[in-house]
Scaffold this active site. Sequence first.
Site, PDB file in Angstrom:
ATOM      1  CG  HIS A  59      -2.189  -1.399   2.990  1.00  0.00           C
ATOM      2  ND1 HIS A  59      -3.407  -1.961   2.617  1.00  0.00           N
ATOM      3  CD2 HIS A  59      -1.231  -2.153   2.390  1.00  0.00           C
ATOM      4  CE1 HIS A  59      -3.176  -2.993   1.818  1.00  0.00           C
ATOM      5  NE2 HIS A  59      -1.888  -3.130   1.662  1.00  0.00           N
ATOM      6  CG  MET A  83      -3.694  -7.787   1.107  1.00  0.00           C
ATOM      7  SD  MET A  83      -4.328  -6.267   1.840  1.00  0.00           S
ATOM      8  CE  MET A  83      -5.758  -5.933   0.806  1.00  0.00           C
ATOM      9  CB  SER A 114     -10.108   1.186   4.783  1.00  0.00           C
ATOM     10  OG  SER A 114      -9.727   1.718   3.531  1.00  0.00           O
ATOM     11  CG  MET A 135      -4.192   1.973  -3.624  1.00  0.00           C
ATOM     12  SD  MET A 135      -5.777   1.438  -4.237  1.00  0.00           S
ATOM     13  CE  MET A 135      -6.490   0.743  -2.729  1.00  0.00           C
ATOM     14  CG  ASP A 191      -6.176   1.272   1.959  1.00  0.00           C
ATOM     15  OD1 ASP A 191      -5.372   0.371   2.269  1.00  0.00           O
ATOM     16  OD2 ASP A 191      -7.371   1.280   2.316  1.00  0.00           O
ATOM     17  CG  ASP A 224      -7.016  -4.153   4.081  1.00  0.00           C
ATOM     18  OD1 ASP A 224      -8.206  -3.829   3.892  1.00  0.00           O
ATOM     19  OD2 ASP A 224      -6.043  -3.490   3.670  1.00  0.00           O
ATOM     20  CG  MET A 227      -1.758  -1.738  -1.468  1.00  0.00           C
ATOM     21  SD  MET A 227      -3.549  -1.600  -1.449  1.00  0.00           S
ATOM     22  CE  MET A 227      -3.722  -0.181  -0.373  1.00  0.00           C
ATOM     23  CG  HIS A 261      -6.182   0.504   6.731  1.00  0.00           C
ATOM     24  ND1 HIS A 261      -5.091  -0.269   7.103  1.00  0.00           N
ATOM     25  CD2 HIS A 261      -6.397   0.229   5.428  1.00  0.00           C
ATOM     26  CE1 HIS A 261      -4.687  -0.978   6.065  1.00  0.00           C
ATOM     27  NE2 HIS A 261      -5.458  -0.687   5.014  1.00  0.00           N
TER      28      HIS A 261
HETATM   29  C1  DX5 Z   1      -7.921  -2.722  -0.601  1.00  0.00           C
HETATM   30  C2  DX5 Z   1      -7.522  -1.872   0.577  1.00  0.00           C
HETATM   31  C3  DX5 Z   1      -8.493  -1.936   1.695  1.00  0.00           C
HETATM   32  C4  DX5 Z   1      -9.880  -1.470   1.339  1.00  0.00           C
HETATM   33  C5  DX5 Z   1     -10.821  -2.294   2.146  1.00  0.00           C
HETATM   34  O1  DX5 Z   1      -6.898  -2.746  -1.528  1.00  0.00           O
HETATM   35  O2  DX5 Z   1      -6.271  -2.278   1.083  1.00  0.00           O
HETATM   36  O3  DX5 Z   1      -8.003  -1.317   2.863  1.00  0.00           O
HETATM   37  O4  DX5 Z   1     -10.120  -0.125   1.595  1.00  0.00           O
HETATM   38  O5  DX5 Z   1     -12.115  -1.964   1.796  1.00  0.00           O
HETATM   39  P1  DX5 Z   1     -13.352  -2.875   2.195  1.00  0.00           P
HETATM   40  O6  DX5 Z   1     -13.404  -2.959   3.679  1.00  0.00           O
HETATM   41  O7  DX5 Z   1     -14.510  -2.147   1.597  1.00  0.00           O
HETATM   42  O8  DX5 Z   1     -13.123  -4.230   1.563  1.00  0.00           O
HETATM   43 ZN    ZN Z   2      -5.598  -1.517   3.092  1.00  0.00          ZN
END
Ligand code: DX5
Ligand code: ZN
Length: 221
Positions: A67, A138, A8, A37, A35, A176, A69, A33
């Site tokens: 991903h 998750m 990620s 947000m 992310d 994840d 969010m 990956h």
């Molecule tokens: C959290 C993200 C993850 C995050 C995971 O909301 O979706 O992808 O980056 O990070 P680690 O591996 O540090 O838990």
């Molecule tokens: Zn993620």
Amino acid sequence: MADLIAPSILSADFARLGEEVDNVLKAGADIVHFDVMDNHFVPNLTIGPLVCDALRKHGVTAPIDVHLMIEPVDRIIPDFAKAGASYITFHPEASRHIDRSLQMIRDLGCKSGLVFNPATPLSYLEHVLDKVDMILLMSVNPGFGGQSFLPSALPKLRQARQIIDDSGFDIRLEIDGGVNTSNIREIKAAGADTFVAGSAIFGKPDYKAVIDEMRAEMAKA
Ligand code: DX5
Ligand code: ZN
């Protein structure tokens, strides 16, 4: 199905993102990956399609696993498809019309997926299993890297694995949150085949050493 390691980039150095992605892929990672947000669906704000496009222009050819969010999702899905996303996954709570959003992702030539928060039931899958290429569970509440793995994800992984196997569809099972070299073995044993890890990889100086250790641990499962 081959196991995939998906670093990620949330935990990468954003000032050197292209180089970080190159380095982690060179170190043996399989997919990136990504992310996204929005400070609304989750309490944090990150990156969008422009950054995905920039990584493609930088020369990244590995699959990019977006991903989402964010809420809503339909307006931005075409932008990510255009920006070179390979997978686009979203949370069922973030779409009014889950079936339509999944179909839109596939129609744009990407692989589709649904993401389940720790408290979100897998029953959302019941009528759309034929439109899903990836199920992402998750193992933390989304929004931040570096949180601890929630053990309730293990029985949920086993449940999702059963659903996939019974369906006969070709669906990836991704996990994840809080994945590291100490727990990846039991996570694989519970049925995951795609492993997101942010802080566990980018938090260490030697990405290859971490990824090699993860694969060695998975081989014992
Ligand atoms: C959290 C993200 C993850 C995050 C995971 O909301 O979706 O992808 O980056 O990070 P680690 O591996 O540090 O838990
Ligand atoms: Zn993620």
